[in-house]
Design an enzyme around this catalytic site. Structure first.
Site, PDB file in Angstrom:
ATOM      1  N   HIS A 192       0.814  -1.210   0.000  1.00  0.00           N
ATOM      2  CA  HIS A 192       0.000   0.000   0.000  1.00  0.00           C
ATOM      3  C   HIS A 192       0.851   1.265   0.000  1.00  0.00           C
ATOM      4  O   HIS A 192       1.978   1.257   0.466  1.00  0.00           O
ATOM      5  CB  HIS A 192      -0.893   0.039   1.249  1.00  0.00           C
ATOM      6  CG  HIS A 192      -1.753  -1.154   1.408  1.00  0.00           C
ATOM      7  ND1 HIS A 192      -1.978  -1.757   2.619  1.00  0.00           N
ATOM      8  CD2 HIS A 192      -2.461  -1.882   0.508  1.00  0.00           C
ATOM      9  CE1 HIS A 192      -2.786  -2.790   2.473  1.00  0.00           C
ATOM     10  NE2 HIS A 192      -3.102  -2.893   1.192  1.00  0.00           N
ATOM     11  N   LYS A 234       6.494   6.418   6.740  1.00  0.00           N
ATOM     12  CA  LYS A 234       6.082   5.577   7.866  1.00  0.00           C
ATOM     13  C   LYS A 234       7.306   5.117   8.649  1.00  0.00           C
ATOM     14  O   LYS A 234       8.354   4.846   8.075  1.00  0.00           O
ATOM     15  CB  LYS A 234       5.333   4.332   7.370  1.00  0.00           C
ATOM     16  CG  LYS A 234       4.049   4.635   6.639  1.00  0.00           C
ATOM     17  CD  LYS A 234       3.423   3.376   6.080  1.00  0.00           C
ATOM     18  CE  LYS A 234       2.153   3.706   5.306  1.00  0.00           C
ATOM     19  NZ  LYS A 234       1.588   2.516   4.659  1.00  0.00           N
ATOM     20  N   TYR A 264       2.713   1.507  13.532  1.00  0.00           N
ATOM     21  CA  TYR A 264       3.465   2.444  12.701  1.00  0.00           C
ATOM     22  C   TYR A 264       2.985   3.877  12.845  1.00  0.00           C
ATOM     23  O   TYR A 264       1.830   4.151  13.110  1.00  0.00           O
ATOM     24  CB  TYR A 264       3.473   2.032  11.232  1.00  0.00           C
ATOM     25  CG  TYR A 264       2.142   1.897  10.543  1.00  0.00           C
ATOM     26  CD1 TYR A 264       1.700   2.867   9.651  1.00  0.00           C
ATOM     27  CD2 TYR A 264       1.340   0.784  10.746  1.00  0.00           C
ATOM     28  CE1 TYR A 264       0.491   2.726   8.989  1.00  0.00           C
ATOM     29  CE2 TYR A 264       0.130   0.635  10.090  1.00  0.00           C
ATOM     30  CZ  TYR A 264      -0.286   1.620   9.213  1.00  0.00           C
ATOM     31  OH  TYR A 264      -1.486   1.488   8.565  1.00  0.00           O
ATOM     32  N   ASP A 309      -6.808  -6.451  -1.479  1.00  0.00           N
ATOM     33  CA  ASP A 309      -5.391  -6.573  -1.839  1.00  0.00           C
ATOM     34  C   ASP A 309      -5.157  -7.571  -2.974  1.00  0.00           C
ATOM     35  O   ASP A 309      -4.174  -7.465  -3.701  1.00  0.00           O
ATOM     36  CB  ASP A 309      -4.549  -6.966  -0.621  1.00  0.00           C
ATOM     37  CG  ASP A 309      -4.371  -5.803   0.351  1.00  0.00           C
ATOM     38  OD1 ASP A 309      -4.782  -4.675   0.027  1.00  0.00           O
ATOM     39  OD2 ASP A 309      -3.810  -6.029   1.439  1.00  0.00           O
TER      40      ASP A 309
END
Length: 183
Positions: free
Chosen positions: A62, A72, A132, A170
């Site tokens: 992603h 991130k 994260y 996904d």
């Protein structure tokens, strides 16, 4: 903290200094000054996310596009995951290449993923809690993704594909060639 550059410019593996004694351990998981000095980047994180998954769950790959692109700082609080980033910066000399790192609750290693990279992870332990920080807020309209088994990227997930657990969303992601451009 030890900041280890990867072959993908801007991505760093970060090994913490863990102080252990008979009571357990202590570590500094994030310090803005240390982070800036170690990466050479000034990043202001604005959102924390956490997920819990079972063995075989693959989340990704992603990213966010345009003004909503995200950097991130990822880590595993409990369990073990194979964390993967793919360079999707159109003008990068490493476009389409990937780096993977083993993140565990025990090693407390972190991975810094700057803007311009697709990110995903695969749970290798019975369960894992993944955490994260993001430097930009999530925006649904800016979602992008790449299919986990894109032949041109050729990621070695180190796991039997027939045992993967992947969301419907996904499973229909495009190849890197057909994916939304990051900028």
């Amino acid at each position: 903290m030890n900041f280890i550059p990867t072959k993908l410019e801007g991505c760093f593996i970060i090994e913490p200094k863990i102080i252990k004694d008979e009571r357990g351990y202590f570590m500094e998981s994030f310090n803005e000054n240390t982070f800036q000095k170690g990466t050479g980047k000034s990043v202001h994180f604005v959102q924390d996310n956490q997920s819990f998954s079972s063995k075989g769950v693959l989340r990704g790959l992603h990213y966010q596009t345009g003004e909503h692109a995200q950097a991130k700082l990822v880590r595993v609080l409990q369990g073990e995951v194979l964390d993967v980033v793919v360079d999707i910066r159109p003008d990068s000399k490493t476009f389409g290449e990937y780096v993977s790192v083993l993140l565990t609750g025990e090693n407390q290693t972190q991975f810094f993923v700057p803007r311009g990279f697709a990110h995903g992870f695969l749970v290798l332990s019975d369960t894992a809690t993944f955490f994260y920080k993001c430097d930009n807020f999530y925006n649904k309209e800016s979602e992008g993704g790449i299919i986990y088994n894109d032949k041109s990227v050729n990621i070695d997930w180190q796991f039997p594909t027939e045992n993967l657990i992947i969301s419907e969303k996904d499973l229909i992601l495009p190849t890197i060639e057909k994916a939304k451009k990051v900028w």
